[in-house]
Design an enzyme around this catalytic site. Structure first.
Site, PDB file in Angstrom:
ATOM      1  N   THR A 125      56.491  95.401  52.144  1.00 23.23           N
ATOM      2  CA  THR A 125      57.057  96.673  52.565  1.00 23.23           C
ATOM      3  C   THR A 125      56.596  97.798  51.650  1.00 23.23           C
ATOM      4  O   THR A 125      56.205  97.569  50.503  1.00 23.23           O
ATOM      5  CB  THR A 125      58.595  96.653  52.543  1.00 23.23           C
ATOM      6  OG1 THR A 125      59.054  96.716  51.186  1.00 23.23           O
ATOM      7  CG2 THR A 125      59.155  95.429  53.225  1.00 23.23           C
ATOM      8  N   ASP A 126      56.677  99.016  52.159  1.00 20.60           N
ATOM      9  CA  ASP A 126      56.462 100.166  51.291  1.00 20.60           C
ATOM     10  C   ASP A 126      57.583 100.223  50.268  1.00 20.60           C
ATOM     11  O   ASP A 126      58.619  99.573  50.411  1.00 20.60           O
ATOM     12  CB  ASP A 126      56.381 101.449  52.116  1.00 20.60           C
ATOM     13  CG  ASP A 126      55.460 102.478  51.486  1.00 20.60           C
ATOM     14  OD1 ASP A 126      55.343 102.475  50.243  1.00 20.60           O
ATOM     15  OD2 ASP A 126      54.875 103.297  52.223  1.00 20.60           O
ATOM     16  N   TRP A 127      57.410 101.039  49.262  1.00 20.22           N
ATOM     17  CA  TRP A 127      58.251 100.999  48.068  1.00 20.22           C
ATOM     18  C   TRP A 127      59.635 101.630  48.309  1.00 20.22           C
ATOM     19  O   TRP A 127      59.751 102.723  48.835  1.00 20.22           O
ATOM     20  CB  TRP A 127      57.538 101.717  46.939  1.00 20.22           C
ATOM     21  CG  TRP A 127      56.638 100.886  46.075  1.00 20.22           C
ATOM     22  CD1 TRP A 127      56.527 100.960  44.717  1.00 20.22           C
ATOM     23  CD2 TRP A 127      55.724  99.839  46.458  1.00 20.22           C
ATOM     24  NE1 TRP A 127      55.617 100.032  44.246  1.00 20.22           N
ATOM     25  CE2 TRP A 127      55.110  99.333  45.291  1.00 20.22           C
ATOM     26  CE3 TRP A 127      55.375  99.272  47.687  1.00 20.22           C
ATOM     27  CZ2 TRP A 127      54.174  98.308  45.302  1.00 20.22           C
ATOM     28  CZ3 TRP A 127      54.443  98.241  47.711  1.00 20.22           C
ATOM     29  CH2 TRP A 127      53.853  97.775  46.529  1.00 20.22           C
TER      30      TRP A 127
END
Length: 582
Positions: A301-303
């Site tokens: 996932t993105d941060w």
């Protein structure tokens, strides 16, 4: 020798042996790709301070069992290599000795945004990906990817949090400089080359794994706002072109990219897609990425999807768009159900332990993700070669071969938009400069302090943007693409006073009709040194760039365009692909 430590055994055997020896907590730690900083002297950062670090390094590795990290910040080359070796030694001393996989955001261009990329520093300096798209040669992009691979390997980076292959279809969106522009066809060709450059013919011990982003294509953001922030969370497709944005990701999967990062955006009004952020979206991650495109690599996932955590000392809401009402544990479960393997920027393995012990997530589901993550470590050869040579790192990073390639690409990427018999410049004219270093300019002409004394002026500008409050959002240049009235008056005054070469750094498509009409020459850059610009201006190098997106005529045209449709503004000043020979 334990089977998982035996390099002569097949990778799958080694993975299964290691997996069978892991505790639940050790497995849970693999699911987190956390941010780390280091001390300037190359020692491990142990204080839980700074804008991003919430736990010390030893605590994360020894107690949290984390083995995937994203290094923030720029440091000396030797110090970075020594830090990597200390970090790997710390991991080697844990019960199972699982090596660390270290990643980085881009480090080879000019943008400096702690949420997206770092300027090149000691690494070779190239134009932003927009500039590579302006040149448009897959062979050059593959050579760039190979340069990145060699420089990264020397200091121990094994995962590139790039390429970014979103399409630049919303002119106001702040992340366009990291893309290959608005064309799905061009982006598809260049991502294939980029993956080959980073990974080689197949992923192996001399590869850097490519984490391609942001699936299934960021960019069509409502009003051009970015989904790092609540006011930018909605991703819309009024032109119905979600398949167009998907095309480069299909190319990346076909090229064998090892990892994929979904974006934060919450899709609105797309048939068959739940209206939740892509990191939580089973329709997108499992239905589209896994089943339709056949991707079996790592989905990270993105941060910052799970936990509300401060950034730069400011409160910051998790990007849990569409699932804001869920607890951190419930968000983690939904992301795993959707098909994610790993959580970027998070460090809460106890949440995974709780999910398994409660029965909400099966250990078999956990094992499926851990298996993918361990497999990549073995394929990259990290169990056999986790340490780096600081002397070799200093020889490799910024080596003359790489620097020359980057310098040449900077010059080639420059895009001449207009030229009213000004270029190329000759002799040693009196030069008035703004935005250009006087010391560099003095190598080409006689620098004067007053435009009235100049034969030619050289003015470097950046794409306009609106100042946003807060530490983190200030790095994301959003809003209007047009210069304010007072600043435009200043610029036009200079253009009226002296023949002026204007160079605009296009991190987004600037609105420049008045400047285009009055400048003696107008050039676009996407990350280039003063020397690169002046070499082109004086005919010492050739500009070959073509616009990777159109330049709109007005903000009214931008506001009326559809964010998912490429080059959709009415009567642009310069169309996609424009560029003059010089």
């Amino acid at each position: 020798m334990l089977p998982y430590r035996d390099p002569n055994r097949p990778v799958d055997q080694r993975v299964e042996d290691l997996l069978s020896r892991m505790t639940l907590a050790e497995k849970a730690g693999q699911l987190f790709h956390a941010m780390l900083t280091m001390n300037a002297d190359g020692s491990l950062a142990e204080a839980a301070d700074g804008p991003f670090l919430r736990h010390g390094t030893t605590e994360l590795v020894a107690d949290g069992h984390l083995t995937h990290f994203n290094l923030l910040g720029r440091y000396g080359v030797r110090e970075t290599a020594e830090w990597v070796n200390r970090l790997q030694a710390l991991a080697a001393d844990t019960r199972l000795g699982i090596p660390v996989t270290l990643s980085t955001d881009p480090r080879h261009a000019f943008t400096d945004n702690p949420g997206a990329s770092f300027n090149s520093g000691a690494f070779s300096a190239w134009p932003e990906p927009l500039g590579l798209a302006a040149i448009g040669e897959p062979e050059l992009v593959e050579r760039f990817g190979d340069t990145v691979r060699r420089e990264y390997l020397s200091v121990g980076f094994r995962v590139a949090l790039h390429p970014q292959i979103d399409l630049a279809t919303e002119p106001r969106w702040s992340r366009q400089s990291g893309t290959f522009g608005s064309s799905a066809e061009v982006t598809s060709a260049l991502v294939r080359a980029y993956v080959r450059g980073l990974q080689g013919p197949r992923l192996g011990p001399r590869s850097v794994a490519a984490m391609v982003k942001h699936f299934p294509g960021g960019g069509p953001q409502r009003d051009g706002e970015d989904p790092h922030f609540p006011h930018g969370k909605e991703q819309i497709y009024p032109g119905g072109m979600h398949e167009y944005h998907l095309a480069p990701f299909r190319a990346a999967v076909e090229a064998g990219c090892s990892q994929m990062m979904p974006y934060y955006g919450q899709p609105i009004g797309v048939d068959g897609w739940e209206e939740v952020g892509f990191g939580f979206n089973r329709d997108v991650l499992t239905g589209l990425l896994r089943e339709r495109l056949g991707f079996d690599g790592i989905v990270c996932t993105d941060w910052g999807l799970l936990d509300d955590a401060p950034i730069g000392g400011e409160p910051h809401e998790a990007r849990a768009w569409g699932v804001e009402h869920l607890t951190v544990t419930e968000r983690a479960a939904k992301a795993l159900d959707a098909g994610a393997d790993q959580f970027g920027g998070e460090q809460c393995p106890e949440v995974i332990v709780e999910l398994i012990r409660s029965g909400r997530i099966s250990e078999e589901r956990l094992d499926a993700s851990v298996r993918r993550l361990l497999r990549e470590k073995f394929v990259l050869g990290l169990f056999e070669r986790r340490y780096v040579d600081p002397d070799r790192a200093e020889e490799t990073v910024g080596a003359a071969e790489f620097t020359t390639l980057g310098d040449t690409a900077q010059r080639r990427s420059l895009t001449v938009l207009t030229n009213h018999s000004l270029l190329p410049l000759t002799d040693r004219p009196n030069l008035y400069v703004e935005g250009v270093g006087a010391q560099t300019a003095s190598l080409y002409g006689n620098v004067v302090a007053d435009p009235a004394d100049a034969d030619v002026a050289v003015l470097r500008l950046r794409t306009p943007y609106e100042e946003r409050p807060g530490f983190f959002e200030s790095f994301f240049h959003s809003g209007s693409l047009a210069f304010g009235e007072e600043r435009l008056k200043e610029i036009l005054g200079l253009l009226a006073a002296v023949p002026t070469l204007v160079c605009v750094n296009l991190e987004r498509p600037a609105v420049l009709p008045e400047i285009a009409a009055k400048a003696a020459a107008l050039v676009a850059d996407y990350g280039a040194s003063d020397a690169a610009l002046l070499d082109v201006a004086f005919g010492r190098a050739r500009a070959e760039g073509r616009l990777p997106f159109e330049l709109p005529r007005s903000m009214a045209a931008v506001e009326a365009s559809r964010p998912d449709v490429p080059n959709d503004t009415e009567d642009p000043v310069f169309p996609y692909g424009h560029g003059l020979a010089l």
